[in-house]
Design an enzyme around this catalytic site. Structure first.
Site, PDB file in Angstrom:
ATOM      1  CG  HIS A   1      46.300  46.968  30.968  1.00 16.30           C
ATOM      2  ND1 HIS A   1      47.316  46.318  30.306  1.00 16.30           N
ATOM      3  CD2 HIS A   1      46.416  48.272  30.642  1.00 16.30           C
ATOM      4  CE1 HIS A   1      48.027  47.193  29.611  1.00 16.30           C
ATOM      5  NE2 HIS A   1      47.491  48.397  29.791  1.00 16.30           N
TER       6      HIS A   1
ATOM      7  CB  CYS B   1      54.017  39.281  33.194  1.00 18.58           C
ATOM      8  SG  CYS B   1      52.521  40.258  32.947  1.00 18.58           S
TER       9      CYS B   1
HETATM   10  P1  5GP Z   1      49.204  50.726  28.658  1.00 15.11           P
HETATM   11  O1  5GP Z   1      50.165  51.837  28.332  1.00 15.11           O
HETATM   12  O2  5GP Z   1      49.889  49.381  28.476  1.00 15.11           O
HETATM   13  O3  5GP Z   1      47.886  50.800  27.984  1.00 15.11           O
HETATM   14  O4  5GP Z   1      48.870  50.889  30.189  1.00 15.11           O
HETATM   15  C1  5GP Z   1      49.762  50.512  31.195  1.00 15.11           C
HETATM   16  C2  5GP Z   1      49.431  51.332  32.393  1.00 15.11           C
HETATM   17  O5  5GP Z   1      50.060  50.746  33.511  1.00 15.11           O
HETATM   18  C3  5GP Z   1      49.941  52.779  32.314  1.00 15.11           C
HETATM   19  O6  5GP Z   1      48.852  53.671  32.416  1.00 15.11           O
HETATM   20  C4  5GP Z   1      50.919  52.872  33.497  1.00 15.11           C
HETATM   21  O7  5GP Z   1      50.860  54.126  34.143  1.00 15.11           O
HETATM   22  C5  5GP Z   1      50.471  51.748  34.394  1.00 15.11           C
HETATM   23  N1  5GP Z   1      51.533  51.169  35.200  1.00 15.11           N
HETATM   24  C6  5GP Z   1      52.777  50.829  34.799  1.00 15.11           C
HETATM   25  N2  5GP Z   1      53.475  50.282  35.802  1.00 15.11           N
HETATM   26  C7  5GP Z   1      52.645  50.271  36.871  1.00 15.11           C
HETATM   27  C8  5GP Z   1      52.795  49.827  38.225  1.00 15.11           C
HETATM   28  O8  5GP Z   1      53.830  49.313  38.649  1.00 15.11           O
HETATM   29  N3  5GP Z   1      51.718  49.989  39.043  1.00 15.11           N
HETATM   30  C9  5GP Z   1      50.558  50.554  38.617  1.00 15.11           C
HETATM   31  N4  5GP Z   1      49.579  50.662  39.511  1.00 15.11           N
HETATM   32  N5  5GP Z   1      50.372  50.975  37.354  1.00 15.11           N
HETATM   33  C10 5GP Z   1      51.405  50.841  36.491  1.00 15.11           C
HETATM   34 ZN    ZN Z   2      50.913  38.726  32.965  1.00 13.99          ZN
END
Ligand code: 5GP
Ligand code: ZN
Length: 110
Positions: A97, A3
């Site tokens: 998150h 993860c």
């Molecule tokens: P979701 O799309 O699941 O709501 O949000 C995931 C977020 O994680 C996205 O906005 C993406 O840009 C961010 N994200 C993905 N991989 C990484 C990473 O390795 N580091 C950071 N800081 N953010 C990440």
């Molecule tokens: Zn996790």
């Protein structure tokens, strides 16, 4: 468990942290959609909002109690807080998150 955010929480993958304590971590999103885009995560793995229960909701409350403090530190008073739950809702990382987004006039929700 493989993860990404567990690895970030463990420090195995670096992140640009803005807040950390024993239970939660906040760090800048790698692909910000606004001038301020910070992700808040519990250090323990929950897949998403669907995994929140009465037994683990205290860490979620702690995240929400921390968000205004971090927002103030980052100099924003108006912001959006959102959590995508499930692929159809736009969730790409399946570790709970909360997005804190602000620093600009925000557009529509979808
Ligand atoms: P979701 O799309 O699941 O709501 O949000 C995931 C977020 O994680 C996205 O906005 C993406 O840009 C961010 N994200 C993905 N991989 C990484 C990473 O390795 N580091 C950071 N800081 N953010 C990440
Ligand atoms: Zn996790």
């Amino acid at each position: 468990m493989d993860c990404l955010f567990c690895k970030i929480a463990a420090g195995e993958i670096p992140s640009n942290k803005v807040y950390e304590d024993d239970r939660i971590l906040a760090f800048h999103d790698i692909a910000p959609v606004a001038p301020v885009h910070v992700l808040f995560i519990p250090k323990t793995h929950l897949a998403g909002v669907r995994d929140i229960t009465a037994d683990n909701a205290d860490v979620v409350a702690h995240i929400f109690a921390t968000i205004p403090k971090v927002a103030e530190q980052l100099g924003i008073t108006d912001y959006r807080v959102v959590s995508n739950n499930g692929a159809e809702a736009g969730q790409t990382v399946h570790h709970l998150h909360i997005h804190l987004i602000g620093g600009a006039t925000l557009g529509g929700m979808v």
